[in-house]
Design a protein around this motif. Structure first.
Motif, mmCIF file in Angstrom:
data_model
loop_
_atom_site.group_PDB
_atom_site.id
_atom_site.type_symbol
_atom_site.label_atom_id
_atom_site.label_comp_id
_atom_site.label_asym_id
_atom_site.label_seq_id
_atom_site.Cartn_x
_atom_site.Cartn_y
_atom_site.Cartn_z
ATOM 1 N N GLU A 1 -11.744 52.210 48.507
ATOM 2 C CA GLU A 1 -12.236 52.797 49.761
ATOM 3 C C GLU A 1 -11.073 53.268 50.633
ATOM 4 O O GLU A 1 -11.156 54.320 51.285
ATOM 5 N N GLU B 1 -9.749 56.516 49.155
ATOM 6 C CA GLU B 1 -10.709 57.599 49.392
ATOM 7 C C GLU B 1 -10.711 58.027 50.859
ATOM 8 O O GLU B 1 -10.763 59.224 51.163
ATOM 9 N N THR B 2 -10.629 57.058 51.770
ATOM 10 C CA THR B 2 -10.604 57.374 53.198
ATOM 11 C C THR B 2 -9.362 58.176 53.557
ATOM 12 O O THR B 2 -9.431 59.154 54.318
ATOM 13 N N ALA C 1 -7.621 60.070 51.539
ATOM 14 C CA ALA C 1 -7.746 61.400 50.933
ATOM 15 C C ALA C 1 -8.694 62.287 51.727
ATOM 16 O O ALA C 1 -8.441 63.477 51.916
ATOM 17 N N GLU C 2 -9.779 61.703 52.204
ATOM 18 C CA GLU C 2 -10.720 62.470 53.028
ATOM 19 C C GLU C 2 -10.061 62.923 54.325
ATOM 20 O O GLU C 2 -10.451 63.935 54.911
ATOM 21 N N GLY C 3 -9.054 62.156 54.767
ATOM 22 C CA GLY C 3 -8.319 62.531 55.970
ATOM 23 C C GLY C 3 -7.246 63.573 55.717
ATOM 24 O O GLY C 3 -6.526 63.959 56.652
ATOM 25 N N ILE D 1 -12.151 61.521 43.156
ATOM 26 C CA ILE D 1 -11.787 61.737 44.561
ATOM 27 C C ILE D 1 -10.849 62.938 44.684
ATOM 28 O O ILE D 1 -9.797 62.993 44.035
ATOM 29 N N ASP D 2 -11.217 63.896 45.502
ATOM 30 C CA ASP D 2 -10.359 65.051 45.760
ATOM 31 C C ASP D 2 -9.050 64.598 46.390
ATOM 32 O O ASP D 2 -9.012 63.656 47.184
ATOM 33 N N ARG D 3 -7.972 65.285 46.038
ATOM 34 C CA ARG D 3 -6.615 65.045 46.542
ATOM 35 C C ARG D 3 -5.964 63.788 45.949
ATOM 36 O O ARG D 3 -4.873 63.411 46.370
#
Length: 284
Positions: A132, A135-136, A138-140, A167-169
């Protein structure tokens, strides 16, 4: 469901210790649909089933402590009716689940804040908190490279690598456990989950200790992440290692030698740099 959950925990089909604690707590809700002649009989049944869940994997601190908490809440309530005792059970389960899940999410957010764009991480085994956090981050907007050890003999790291690949990035690379030292010079940070920390030792999936020792030798920081519910004192919990069946290591019967398969090892916290929980960051 309680028997099935105990079997699942014993067979380690649920990998995350936080998920184990939540699943076990919710399994006790099965008792809320049964009929009991007295409060005493209900409480005895609750304790018996909770004990079965705890025995399924006594090494999981969050499982053991949360199960004790639920039973104690019902016993201390001294309910005057079975219905009241059941309601207290429902409340205790809800409180435990919320605290564990909230703690895990907040710990992941705290870790994500420390992950910078372009970092190369190395992680071991399978941790929902670590996943998590990555992923958090990467989402940022952070691009991250992550080496993942296989986590032999159950190869839980393969599951981690597959999740990271979605997961992207995030660029994930699966490596055998013994290759961690080979890749350590390319790593900015070792990021690990935890089963529990008891006093001055981190108990986590076997292979954590040598990984932390290699990182320490290479001056690579080791960060451990998880819910603060996994930080326990020795007076409230005694870690018991789980020795798994030999067929996880070797399918054919060994001839002339023994096979040992411990599930966890103990890493001195002097090898760690930081412990990140929902309560914040603890520098070591």
């Amino acid at each position: 469901m309680i028997d099935e959950t105990a079997e699942e925990i014993a067979e380690m089909r649920t990998h995350s210790s936080s998920a184990v604690a939540v699943k076990a707590a919710r399994a006790l809700e099965d008792l809320l649909d049964d009929e009991f002649p007295t409060v005493e009989e209900y409480v005895r049944t609750l304790e018996r089933n909770s004990s079965a869940l705890r025995r399924a994997n006594p090494s999981h601190a969050s499982l053991v402590t949360t199960q004790h908490e639920i039973v104690a809440a019902v016993e201390d309530a001294d309910a005057e009716s079975v219905a009241a005792a059941k309601e207290r059970t429902r409340e205790a389960i809800g409180a435990v689940v919320e605290r564990v899940e909230t703690g895990k999410h907040e710990a992941a957010e705290n870790v994500a804040e420390e992950l910078a764009d372009g970092m190369t991480l190395l992680t071991h085994d399978y941790s929902t908190t670590v996943l998590e956090a990555i992923e958090t981050a990467a989402e940022g907007g952070a691009y991250l490279d992550v080496y993942v050890t296989e986590g032999r003999p159950r190869y839980m790291g393969r599951r981690t690598a597959r999740r990271l690949a979605e997961i992207d990035r995030v660029s994930a690379t699966l490596i055998v456990d013994g290759a961690a030292g080979h890749y350590m010079s390319a790593v900015d940070e070792v990021l690990l989950g935890m089963d529990c920390i008891v006093d001055d030792h981190l108990y986590n999936r076997v292979g954590t200790y040598p990984l932390a020792a290699v990182a320490d030798d290479g001056d690579v920081p080791v960060v451990v992440a998880g819910s603060s519910a996994k930080l326990v004192d020795e007076g409230g919990f005694r870690f018991e290692n789980d020795y798994r069946i030999s067929t996880e290591v070797l399918l054919e019967p060994p001839e002339g030698f023994e096979v040992e398969n411990p599930a966890y090892d103990a890493t001195p916290i002097r090898l760690l740099d930081r412990v990140v929980t929902d309560a914040g960051v603890r520098q070591l």
